[in-house]
Design an enzyme around this catalytic site. Sequence first.
Site, PDB file in Angstrom:
ATOM      1  N   TYR A 127      53.873   4.314  48.587  1.00 47.62           N
ATOM      2  CA  TYR A 127      52.574   4.550  47.960  1.00 47.62           C
ATOM      3  C   TYR A 127      51.672   5.318  48.901  1.00 47.62           C
ATOM      4  O   TYR A 127      51.958   5.472  50.089  1.00 47.62           O
ATOM      5  CB  TYR A 127      51.909   3.233  47.570  1.00 47.62           C
ATOM      6  CG  TYR A 127      51.261   2.483  48.718  1.00 47.62           C
ATOM      7  CD1 TYR A 127      49.884   2.526  48.922  1.00 47.62           C
ATOM      8  CD2 TYR A 127      52.031   1.732  49.606  1.00 47.62           C
ATOM      9  CE1 TYR A 127      49.293   1.839  49.976  1.00 47.62           C
ATOM     10  CE2 TYR A 127      51.443   1.048  50.655  1.00 47.62           C
ATOM     11  CZ  TYR A 127      50.073   1.101  50.831  1.00 47.62           C
ATOM     12  OH  TYR A 127      49.493   0.427  51.878  1.00 47.62           O
ATOM     13  N   LYS A 136      54.894   4.237  54.403  1.00 49.09           N
ATOM     14  CA  LYS A 136      53.894   3.535  53.581  1.00 49.09           C
ATOM     15  C   LYS A 136      54.597   2.894  52.384  1.00 49.09           C
ATOM     16  O   LYS A 136      54.431   3.274  51.236  1.00 49.09           O
ATOM     17  CB  LYS A 136      52.796   4.499  53.139  1.00 49.09           C
ATOM     18  CG  LYS A 136      51.457   3.810  52.885  1.00 49.09           C
ATOM     19  CD  LYS A 136      50.342   4.823  52.810  1.00 49.09           C
ATOM     20  CE  LYS A 136      48.996   4.194  52.439  1.00 49.09           C
ATOM     21  NZ  LYS A 136      48.479   3.289  53.475  1.00 49.09           N
ATOM     22  N   GLU A 165      48.037  -2.059  64.779  1.00 50.30           N
ATOM     23  CA  GLU A 165      47.025  -1.599  63.832  1.00 50.30           C
ATOM     24  C   GLU A 165      46.488  -2.806  63.085  1.00 50.30           C
ATOM     25  O   GLU A 165      46.809  -3.945  63.415  1.00 50.30           O
ATOM     26  CB  GLU A 165      47.640  -0.580  62.857  1.00 50.30           C
ATOM     27  CG  GLU A 165      48.849  -1.091  62.104  1.00 50.30           C
ATOM     28  CD  GLU A 165      49.543  -0.016  61.281  1.00 50.30           C
ATOM     29  OE1 GLU A 165      49.033   1.103  61.207  1.00 50.30           O
ATOM     30  OE2 GLU A 165      50.598  -0.316  60.703  1.00 50.30           O
ATOM     31  N   LEU A 203      51.195   3.140  60.994  1.00 52.11           N
ATOM     32  CA  LEU A 203      51.144   4.153  59.948  1.00 52.11           C
ATOM     33  C   LEU A 203      50.390   5.375  60.464  1.00 52.11           C
ATOM     34  O   LEU A 203      49.346   5.220  61.111  1.00 52.11           O
ATOM     35  CB  LEU A 203      50.430   3.593  58.721  1.00 52.11           C
ATOM     36  CG  LEU A 203      50.326   4.551  57.544  1.00 52.11           C
ATOM     37  CD1 LEU A 203      51.667   4.665  56.835  1.00 52.11           C
ATOM     38  CD2 LEU A 203      49.247   4.105  56.576  1.00 52.11           C
TER      39      LEU A 203
END
Length: 281
Positions: A33, A145, A177, A201
């Site tokens: 996504y 992702k 993250e 990411l």
Amino acid sequence: MKNLGYYNGRCDEIENVLIPMYDRACFFGDGIYDATCSRNHRIFALDEHVDRFFSSAELLAIDLPCTKQELKDLLNDLVKKMDSGENFVYFQATRGGGPVRNHTFTEGAKANLWVNMFHKPMMDIYKKITLITLEDTRFFHCNIKTINLIPAVVAAEKAKQAGCFEAVLHRSGRVTEGSHSNVHIIKDGTLITAPLDNLILPGIARKHIIKACGVLGIPVEERPYQVEDLFAADEILVSSASTMCLSAEELDGKSVGGKAPELLKKLQDYLMEEFLNETAE
């Protein structure tokens, strides 16, 4: 429309859009996504988000049913159907499906394309946020992702229960993250951000922050850093498509940041101006 759901050419308000049970998203979370936002029915950083979407698909060997330009045209057309010009724009592709549940790929199955849009104004990026730290228990392909988000969902819920905006994840002390964001620090006038590897990411907002630093003459170091560096930082920044660049005032119940307000505001002002210009009517 007040909200929008799209599935393989069928478009309606999301509560009216039905997804086949055999879609591999239902059984395996087998898909990818991306997400961004719109203002004045103009989608921010669309080229970059579509590029990352196709990169994620390639890494998982998902054969997308459209070209990059076809996807951009579709999203630009769909966002115009929304009543509001300020929207969260979400799109995903799953690895099709088959008549039975089977872990291996279904030979010849075409990828399914989903889109979801709903009204969501951009957050006030000047508002201070609170954070907690959590051990990063996600898998080792965080650079993709993928829609397999259970560890991130659990971390986000823990942050919510603690009354915090976000959870900062780390692997044995190395900051990776957030549960749904990238995390950076400012120390002695330099932006420090985790390197692009399989543990984080490649955030679009992260990319824009680095570009802004280049324009503003702020040095950037892409390198690993530790949890203790968060507490010693002049500022802690959290970035994502829908938050852009937020700064923290509390981490694990302790006061943090607030030591480089002028540099922080300069960076936030630049990013907000960029967003307003790109999404102007």
